[in-house]
Design a protein around this motif. Structure first.
Motif, PDB file in Angstrom:
ATOM      1  N   SER A  93       0.781  -1.301  -0.170  1.00 58.06           N
ATOM      2  CA  SER A  93      -0.072  -0.123   0.105  1.00 58.06           C
ATOM      3  C   SER A  93       1.001   1.380   0.072  1.00 58.06           C
ATOM      4  N   LEU A  94       2.008   1.086   0.648  1.00 62.88           N
ATOM      5  CA  LEU A  94       2.784   2.364   0.759  1.00 62.88           C
ATOM      6  C   LEU A  94       3.351   2.533  -0.818  1.00 62.88           C
ATOM      7  N   LEU A  95       3.970   1.630  -1.321  1.00 62.81           N
ATOM      8  CA  LEU A  95       4.389   1.701  -2.648  1.00 62.81           C
ATOM      9  C   LEU A  95       3.529   2.161  -3.858  1.00 62.81           C
ATOM     10  N   VAL A  96       2.091   1.582  -3.702  1.00 65.10           N
ATOM     11  CA  VAL A  96       1.371   1.990  -4.810  1.00 65.10           C
ATOM     12  C   VAL A  96       1.106   3.370  -4.365  1.00 65.10           C
ATOM     13  N   GLN A  97       0.701   3.874  -3.027  1.00 61.02           N
ATOM     14  CA  GLN A  97       0.151   5.168  -2.874  1.00 61.02           C
ATOM     15  C   GLN A  97       1.007   6.229  -3.365  1.00 61.02           C
ATOM     16  N   ASN A  98       2.500   6.048  -2.720  1.00 60.80           N
ATOM     17  CA  ASN A  98       3.294   7.081  -3.064  1.00 60.80           C
ATOM     18  C   ASN A  98       3.707   7.064  -4.800  1.00 60.80           C
ATOM     19  N   SER A  99       3.794   5.870  -5.438  1.00 56.76           N
ATOM     20  CA  SER A  99       4.118   5.774  -6.890  1.00 56.76           C
ATOM     21  C   SER A  99       2.795   6.477  -7.461  1.00 56.76           C
ATOM     22  N   CYS A 100       1.627   6.392  -7.102  1.00 58.59           N
ATOM     23  CA  CYS A 100       0.654   6.861  -7.818  1.00 58.59           C
ATOM     24  C   CYS A 100       0.601   8.519  -7.723  1.00 58.59           C
ATOM     25  N   VAL A 101       0.876   8.957  -6.668  1.00 59.93           N
ATOM     26  CA  VAL A 101       1.144  10.602  -6.346  1.00 59.93           C
ATOM     27  C   VAL A 101       2.196  11.040  -7.220  1.00 59.93           C
ATOM     28  N   CYS A 212      11.195  10.529  -1.646  1.00 56.78           N
ATOM     29  CA  CYS A 212      11.858  10.461  -0.624  1.00 56.78           C
ATOM     30  C   CYS A 212      11.272  10.009   0.641  1.00 56.78           C
ATOM     31  N   SER A 213       9.939  10.325   0.833  1.00 57.56           N
ATOM     32  CA  SER A 213       9.141  10.078   1.947  1.00 57.56           C
ATOM     33  C   SER A 213       8.990   8.416   1.854  1.00 57.56           C
ATOM     34  N   MET A 214       8.745   7.953   0.738  1.00 54.78           N
ATOM     35  CA  MET A 214       8.349   6.430   0.245  1.00 54.78           C
ATOM     36  C   MET A 214       9.759   5.626   1.012  1.00 54.78           C
ATOM     37  N   CYS A 215      10.930   6.188   0.372  1.00 54.77           N
ATOM     38  CA  CYS A 215      12.194   5.346   0.985  1.00 54.77           C
ATOM     39  C   CYS A 215      12.307   5.355   2.590  1.00 54.77           C
ATOM     40  N   VAL A 216      12.018   6.505   2.888  1.00 57.14           N
ATOM     41  CA  VAL A 216      12.186   6.610   4.494  1.00 57.14           C
ATOM     42  C   VAL A 216      11.010   5.609   5.164  1.00 57.14           C
ATOM     43  N   GLU A 217       9.929   5.890   4.707  1.00 64.22           N
ATOM     44  CA  GLU A 217       8.754   5.080   5.333  1.00 64.22           C
ATOM     45  C   GLU A 217       8.913   3.549   5.141  1.00 64.22           C
ATOM     46  N   TYR A 218       9.542   3.118   4.120  1.00 66.18           N
ATOM     47  CA  TYR A 218       9.586   1.692   3.941  1.00 66.18           C
ATOM     48  C   TYR A 218      10.738   1.190   4.849  1.00 66.18           C
ATOM     49  N   ALA A 219      11.789   1.855   5.255  1.00 67.83           N
ATOM     50  CA  ALA A 219      12.952   1.692   6.177  1.00 67.83           C
ATOM     51  C   ALA A 219      12.067   1.689   7.435  1.00 67.83           C
ATOM     52  N   LEU A 220      11.255   2.503   7.695  1.00 62.08           N
ATOM     53  CA  LEU A 220      10.856   2.552   9.248  1.00 62.08           C
ATOM     54  C   LEU A 220       9.861   1.467   9.226  1.00 62.08           C
ATOM     55  N   LEU A 221       8.990   1.074   8.335  1.00 61.61           N
ATOM     56  CA  LEU A 221       8.189  -0.243   8.439  1.00 61.61           C
ATOM     57  C   LEU A 221       8.908  -1.284   8.739  1.00 61.61           C
ATOM     58  N   TRP A 222      10.061  -1.488   8.000  1.00 63.99           N
ATOM     59  CA  TRP A 222      11.061  -2.688   8.229  1.00 63.99           C
ATOM     60  C   TRP A 222      11.491  -2.847   9.654  1.00 63.99           C
ATOM     61  N   LYS A 223      11.935  -1.546  10.245  1.00 60.59           N
ATOM     62  CA  LYS A 223      12.629  -1.706  11.742  1.00 60.59           C
ATOM     63  C   LYS A 223      11.274  -1.837  12.618  1.00 60.59           C
ATOM     64  N   VAL A 224      10.159  -1.365  12.526  1.00 53.97           N
ATOM     65  CA  VAL A 224       9.140  -1.583  13.341  1.00 53.97           C
ATOM     66  C   VAL A 224       8.757  -3.016  13.309  1.00 53.97           C
TER      67      VAL A 224
END
Length: 568
Positions: A93-101, A212-224
């Motif tokens: 959902s993160l990738l689809v949302q940010n890619s569409c924007v 930029c936000s997509m990359c950071v959020e992806y890393a944060l999700l993996w950490k959580v």
């Protein structure tokens, strides 16, 4: 000397542990996600108005498509969240949302840059196709954002909180404070960029931010995900594993085989060789009827929940014009309030909402969760009485003798109704001061009494509103089974959008300022009906103990309740 050193080390470690904890990482990811969402939601409406010649047509179409899509697909989105692993759902959902924007932002940049050429190509059909693509891609981004909201705010937060209901309440309140702050600050930032730059620059900035936000959020999700092992297993997967173990143990007893010997045949029997041959025959019908069955099953499951009335009460609060949306803002302009005053009122509304989130955590600790909703709803309804009084206060344009469609009829018949529009806007500062009579340019001070009471009620009611919203959110989190958490929250979003659509239809049927008082009364009536539903739910749950706010019984509600039973 020996006693002070460990204290300093412990303090530093506690600070470090907080900033590296899963809870803080969720806050960071949510802040980045909501900041991008608020910038995009604000900017896309401005872009569509600018592209279509300062008309609200594209914006209205976009709002209708978004609301209709969530209304129809909310249950299916929630079902997809329930049936797939948490990390996969969040990342997809993160990738689809940010890619569409990003794609939508780039497409808008091209349209702004080559709009003159696109208008002339094929009689403007290329430009129309671009409009359709922008609305479609933006709608997909909104659906992905809905999936992200369900999986993070309604599921991951519950798992990270564990069995601690107080921790869950604090996390919900913090998430809502982040929402309030980003809702004010993000549009201000992108608005300044578009004002001092251009719409082209604004599109580029939003696309770059989301990348930029997509990359950071992806890393944060993996950490959580790494820091919270409970996220790796869902309730449905646990049940399947238990069933497999029971089946294998039964086969061991019957055949006298060891678990190692019986495990491989069991996996082979789970997918027999005849299944692939029959799958294509039924695949087409299942693909067509599957979403419809999911839609029906999701709404049936929502109706059968113990918190059904609480969820419905929250949805009824969306059937209102008493918020800081385009409708209330437009009415304020007709009553002589300028943009500067409205921005201050919006800031006061945000502060009031933050106070509501803080009050939620305090009242919940003192009175319990269910009683907090009852107290918050009562406070909101009392504050909204000011809005009802504003309908009959001096300066109110309330007049049901004026037809709502008078202006539309006059335009269709070729008559001029512009003086009436100027009269309604006479109190607002305008560069064309010669078209209105001087007597209406500066209305008397008492004419502001009605609009002052209106916004005083709206701002004060935000304390109870956000506290009530947090109450219902946590009730859903604690009382819905983990295996149904996605689909129930998806249906809840659909209900919210349904009542929101009805409130827009209500405005379309009575668009003139003279009928706004009627809309206020209808809105307060729906809010009252929503809180009556919640009162019925609360009284059914607590009985007479509902009115004993500081009684010892609330401990059983907060400490001994089997809340969050499936988060491990």
């Amino acid at each position: 000397m020996e006693t002070t050193a460990p204290k300093k080390a412990t303090c530093c470690e506690s600070i470090r542990d907080f900033f590296t904890s899963a809870k803080f990482l969720i806050y960071m990811g949510h802040a980045l996600s909501t900041w991008g969402d608020r910038m995009w939601n604000f900017a896309v409406a401005v872009f569509l108005v600018e592209l279509y010649g300062n008309s609200l047509l594209l914006t209205a179409v976009y709002g209708l498509v978004v609301a209709g899509s969530v209304l129809l697909l909310g249950a299916n989105i929630g079902n997809w969240v329930d049936r797939n692993p948490r990390l996969k759902v969040a990342q997809t959902s993160l990738l689809v949302q940010n890619s569409c924007v990003i794609v939508c932002g780039v497409l808008l940049m091209l349209v702004f840059h080559f709009k003159g050429q696109l208008v002339e190509l094929y009689n403007g059909w290329i430009l129309t196709t671009c409009y359709i693509l922008v609305i479609t891609i933006a709608n997909i981004a909104n659906l992905a954002s809905t999936a992200t909201s369900i999986t993070i705010q309604r599921d991951w937060v519950v798992v990270v909180a564990g069995q601690d209901s107080s921790k869950l309440a604090d996390m919900n309140a913090t998430v809502r404070i982040i929402d309030q702050l980003t809702n004010i600050l993000a549009p201000m930032l992108v608005g300044q960029i578009m004002a001092f730059g251009s719409h082209f620059v604004g599109c580029g900035f939003i696309s770059g931010w989301n990348l930029c936000s997509m990359c950071v959020e992806y890393a944060l999700l993996w950490k959580v995900y790494q820091k919270t092992p409970a996220l790796a297993v869902k309730a449905g997967q646990k049940e399947q594993q238990q069933e497999l173990k029971q089946l294998s143990s039964q086969r061991d007893c019957e055949n006298g085989q060891s678990p190692e010997e019986s495990s491989q045949p069991l996996m082979n029997e789970a997918s027999p060789p005849d299944a692939p041959a029959s799958a294509p025959a039924a695949g087409c019908c299942e693909q067509v009827s599957g979403p419809l069955r999911t839609f029906r099953a999701g709404w049936a499951a929502y109706y059968n929940q113990d918190i059904f009335l609480a969820g419905m009460s929250l949805a009824f609060l969306y059937m209102t014009v008493l918020g800081f949306d385009c409708i209330t803002t437009g009415y304020a302009y007709t009553q002589g309030l300028n943009g500067s005053i409205l921005s201050l009122l919006m800031g006061a509304s945000a502060v009031s909402g933050i106070c509501g989130t803080v009050a939620f955590t305090w009242v919940r600790r003192k009175c319990g969760l269910i009683r907090t909703g009852f107290i918050s709803g009562t406070a909101q309804l009392c504050c909204l009485m000011l809005c009802v009084f504003s309908v009959f206060a001096p300066g109110s344009p309330f007049d049901l003798s004026v037809s709502p469609f008078q202006d539309l009829y006059a335009h269709l018949m070729g008559e001029q109704s512009l003086p009436e529009a100027e009269h309604s806007l006479a109190g607002a500062p305008s560069g064309n001061a010669t078209t209105a009579p001087p007597a209406h340019e500066l209305p008397p001070l008492q004419s502001y009494m009605s609009v002052s009471l209106l916004f005083a009620g709206v701002i004060a009611a935000r304390v109870g509103l956000w506290s009530f919203d947090l109450t219902v959110t946590q009730l859903i989190q604690e009382n819905v089974a983990e295996s149904e958490r996605g689909v129930i929250n998806g249906v809840q979003n659909s209900m919210n959008y349904l009542l929101d659509l009805l409130h827009f239809i209500m405005v379309i049927l009575a668009p003139n300022p003279e009928a706004f008082g009627l809309l206020v009364i209808i809105s307060v009536s729906f809010v009252a009906m929503g809180h009556m539903m919640y009162f019925r739910f609360a009284f059914k749950s607590l009985g007479g103990r509902l009115f004993l706010c500081c009684s010892p019984e609330h401990k059983a509600e907060t400490d001994d309740s089997p809340s969050l039973p499936t988060t491990v």
